[in-house]
Design a protein around this motif. Structure first.
Motif, PDB file in Angstrom:
ATOM      1  N   HIS A 188       0.884  -1.373  -0.357  1.00 55.82           N
ATOM      2  CA  HIS A 188       0.088   0.113  -0.351  1.00 55.82           C
ATOM      3  C   HIS A 188       0.766   1.370   0.271  1.00 55.82           C
ATOM      4  CE1 HIS A 188      -3.569  -2.453   1.089  1.00 55.82           C
ATOM      5  NE2 HIS A 188      -2.539  -3.226   1.609  1.00 55.82           N
ATOM      6  N   VAL A 189       1.994   1.470  -0.901  1.00 57.04           N
ATOM      7  CA  VAL A 189       2.908   2.246  -0.525  1.00 57.04           C
ATOM      8  C   VAL A 189       1.334   3.612  -1.437  1.00 57.04           C
ATOM      9  CG1 VAL A 189       5.219   3.548  -1.980  1.00 57.04           C
ATOM     10  CG2 VAL A 189       4.747   0.964  -1.247  1.00 57.04           C
ATOM     11  N   SER A 190       2.255   4.844  -1.116  1.00 58.71           N
ATOM     12  CA  SER A 190       1.293   5.715  -1.614  1.00 58.71           C
ATOM     13  C   SER A 190       2.588   6.962  -1.473  1.00 58.71           C
ATOM     14  CB  SER A 190       0.397   6.439  -1.020  1.00 58.71           C
ATOM     15  OG  SER A 190       0.574   6.772   0.294  1.00 58.71           O
ATOM     16  N   VAL A 191       2.911   7.947  -2.535  1.00 63.19           N
ATOM     17  CA  VAL A 191       3.511   9.155  -2.240  1.00 63.19           C
ATOM     18  C   VAL A 191       2.710  10.661  -2.490  1.00 63.19           C
ATOM     19  CG1 VAL A 191       5.103  10.523  -2.826  1.00 63.19           C
ATOM     20  CG2 VAL A 191       5.059   7.545  -3.416  1.00 63.19           C
ATOM     21  N   ARG A 192       3.305  11.661  -1.481  1.00 57.92           N
ATOM     22  CA  ARG A 192       2.767  12.670  -2.120  1.00 57.92           C
ATOM     23  C   ARG A 192       3.306  14.236  -1.786  1.00 57.92           C
ATOM     24  NH1 ARG A 192      -2.599  13.922   2.156  1.00 57.92           N
ATOM     25  NH2 ARG A 192      -0.600  11.632   3.593  1.00 57.92           N
ATOM     26  N   ALA A 193       3.293  14.960  -2.567  1.00 57.94           N
ATOM     27  CA  ALA A 193       3.763  15.970  -2.625  1.00 57.94           C
ATOM     28  C   ALA A 193       3.117  16.996  -2.060  1.00 57.94           C
ATOM     29  CB  ALA A 193       5.251  16.305  -4.007  1.00 57.94           C
ATOM     30  N   LEU A 194       3.835  17.658  -0.471  1.00 59.81           N
ATOM     31  CA  LEU A 194       3.113  19.292  -0.506  1.00 59.81           C
ATOM     32  C   LEU A 194       4.326  20.290  -0.831  1.00 59.81           C
ATOM     33  CD1 LEU A 194       1.102  17.700   2.223  1.00 59.81           C
ATOM     34  CD2 LEU A 194       0.607  18.011   0.364  1.00 59.81           C
ATOM     35  N   PRO A 195       4.279  21.654  -1.249  1.00 58.47           N
ATOM     36  CA  PRO A 195       4.173  22.482  -0.586  1.00 58.47           C
ATOM     37  C   PRO A 195       4.802  23.546   0.636  1.00 58.47           C
ATOM     38  CG  PRO A 195       2.209  23.052  -2.223  1.00 58.47           C
ATOM     39  CD  PRO A 195       2.486  21.586  -1.683  1.00 58.47           C
ATOM     40  N   ASP A 196       6.098  23.205   0.861  1.00 61.49           N
ATOM     41  CA  ASP A 196       6.618  23.853   2.447  1.00 61.49           C
ATOM     42  C   ASP A 196       6.108  25.224   2.707  1.00 61.49           C
ATOM     43  OD1 ASP A 196       7.442  24.142   4.884  1.00 61.49           O
ATOM     44  OD2 ASP A 196       8.683  22.980   4.821  1.00 61.49           O
ATOM     45  N   ARG A 197       5.555  25.984   2.825  1.00 60.40           N
ATOM     46  CA  ARG A 197       5.083  27.381   2.775  1.00 60.40           C
ATOM     47  C   ARG A 197       5.558  27.977   3.611  1.00 60.40           C
ATOM     48  NH1 ARG A 197      -0.993  26.290   2.723  1.00 60.40           N
ATOM     49  NH2 ARG A 197      -1.110  26.188   0.027  1.00 60.40           N
ATOM     50  N   ARG A 198       6.684  27.001   4.500  1.00 59.20           N
ATOM     51  CA  ARG A 198       7.624  28.244   5.688  1.00 59.20           C
ATOM     52  C   ARG A 198       9.200  28.804   4.696  1.00 59.20           C
ATOM     53  NH1 ARG A 198       8.449  23.008   9.795  1.00 59.20           N
ATOM     54  NH2 ARG A 198       8.682  22.413   7.192  1.00 59.20           N
ATOM     55  N   ALA A 199       9.376  28.144   3.329  1.00 59.01           N
ATOM     56  CA  ALA A 199      10.480  28.286   2.883  1.00 59.01           C
ATOM     57  C   ALA A 199      10.268  28.226   1.585  1.00 59.01           C
ATOM     58  CB  ALA A 199      11.695  27.639   3.304  1.00 59.01           C
ATOM     59  N   ARG A 200      10.674  29.278   0.880  1.00 54.68           N
ATOM     60  CA  ARG A 200      10.819  29.096  -0.859  1.00 54.68           C
ATOM     61  C   ARG A 200      11.551  27.736  -1.534  1.00 54.68           C
ATOM     62  NH1 ARG A 200      11.263  34.788  -3.570  1.00 54.68           N
ATOM     63  NH2 ARG A 200      11.612  32.880  -5.014  1.00 54.68           N
ATOM     64  N   ARG A 201      11.240  27.066  -1.915  1.00 53.95           N
ATOM     65  CA  ARG A 201      11.717  26.319  -2.452  1.00 53.95           C
ATOM     66  C   ARG A 201      12.678  24.759  -1.988  1.00 53.95           C
ATOM     67  NH1 ARG A 201      17.490  28.687  -5.643  1.00 53.95           N
ATOM     68  NH2 ARG A 201      17.902  26.457  -4.577  1.00 53.95           N
ATOM     69  N   HIS A 202      11.851  24.617  -0.954  1.00 52.40           N
ATOM     70  CA  HIS A 202      11.651  22.970  -0.369  1.00 52.40           C
ATOM     71  C   HIS A 202      10.260  23.203  -0.638  1.00 52.40           C
ATOM     72  CE1 HIS A 202      13.798  25.616   2.942  1.00 52.40           C
ATOM     73  NE2 HIS A 202      14.537  24.161   1.898  1.00 52.40           N
ATOM     74  N   VAL A 203      10.512  21.581   0.189  1.00 53.79           N
ATOM     75  CA  VAL A 203       8.582  20.676  -0.806  1.00 53.79           C
ATOM     76  C   VAL A 203       8.721  19.662   0.730  1.00 53.79           C
ATOM     77  CG1 VAL A 203       9.799  19.004  -2.650  1.00 53.79           C
ATOM     78  CG2 VAL A 203       7.247  19.172  -2.269  1.00 53.79           C
ATOM     79  N   LYS A 204       7.509  19.274   1.158  1.00 53.33           N
ATOM     80  CA  LYS A 204       7.458  18.031   2.110  1.00 53.33           C
ATOM     81  C   LYS A 204       6.935  17.012   1.381  1.00 53.33           C
ATOM     82  CE  LYS A 204       5.078  16.881   5.887  1.00 53.33           C
ATOM     83  NZ  LYS A 204       4.334  17.909   7.033  1.00 53.33           N
ATOM     84  N   VAL A 205       7.647  15.670   1.222  1.00 51.74           N
ATOM     85  CA  VAL A 205       6.920  14.479   0.853  1.00 51.74           C
ATOM     86  C   VAL A 205       6.700  13.301   1.733  1.00 51.74           C
ATOM     87  CG1 VAL A 205       7.731  12.791  -0.801  1.00 51.74           C
ATOM     88  CG2 VAL A 205       8.924  14.996  -1.360  1.00 51.74           C
ATOM     89  N   MET A 206       5.529  13.303   1.648  1.00 52.31           N
ATOM     90  CA  MET A 206       5.133  12.277   2.695  1.00 52.31           C
ATOM     91  C   MET A 206       5.111  10.909   1.728  1.00 52.31           C
ATOM     92  SD  MET A 206       2.159  14.240   4.572  1.00 52.31           S
ATOM     93  CE  MET A 206       1.800  12.403   5.476  1.00 52.31           C
ATOM     94  N   TYR A 207       5.745  10.095   2.401  1.00 52.00           N
ATOM     95  CA  TYR A 207       5.539   7.951   2.188  1.00 52.00           C
ATOM     96  C   TYR A 207       4.934   7.330   2.927  1.00 52.00           C
ATOM     97  CZ  TYR A 207       9.174   9.359  -1.469  1.00 52.00           C
ATOM     98  OH  TYR A 207       9.718  10.031  -2.950  1.00 52.00           O
TER      99      TYR A 207
END
Length: 86
Positions: A27-46
């Motif tokens: 049941h692998v899933s991946v989600r990428a969410l923008p991280d609004r705390r800093a530019r050019r960062h992303v939060k990736v959830m596995y």
């Protein structure tokens, strides 16, 4: 590699060599969410189900190569679907 599926021999070999787990992830899933705390960062959830514990060897390796990465591991146990669970 994780999206190759639990029946992929190549994925199982990779998991054992890189993550130290002997059983396939399910049941692998991946989600990428923008991280609004800093530019050019992303939060990736596995998210995945693992019969083994966490793939800590992968985290150790990644942290040694990319010291700025932050890991947050949150295990969830499904006791509701087990006999006697609440």
């Amino acid at each position: 590699m994780l999206e190759a599926g639990e029946d992929s021999t190549e994925a199982l070999t990779w998991l054992q060599a890189n993550w130290g787990t002997l059983r396939p992830l399910r049941h692998v899933s991946v989600r990428a969410l923008p991280d609004r705390r800093a530019r050019r960062h992303v939060k990736v959830m596995y998210e995945f189900w693992s019969a083994d514990w966490s793939p800590w060897q992968a985290f150790v390796r990644l942290q040694s190569e990319w010291r700025e990465l932050v890991f947050d591991i949150r295990p969830h146990y499904d006791f509701v679907n087990k006999p006697g669970g609440q």
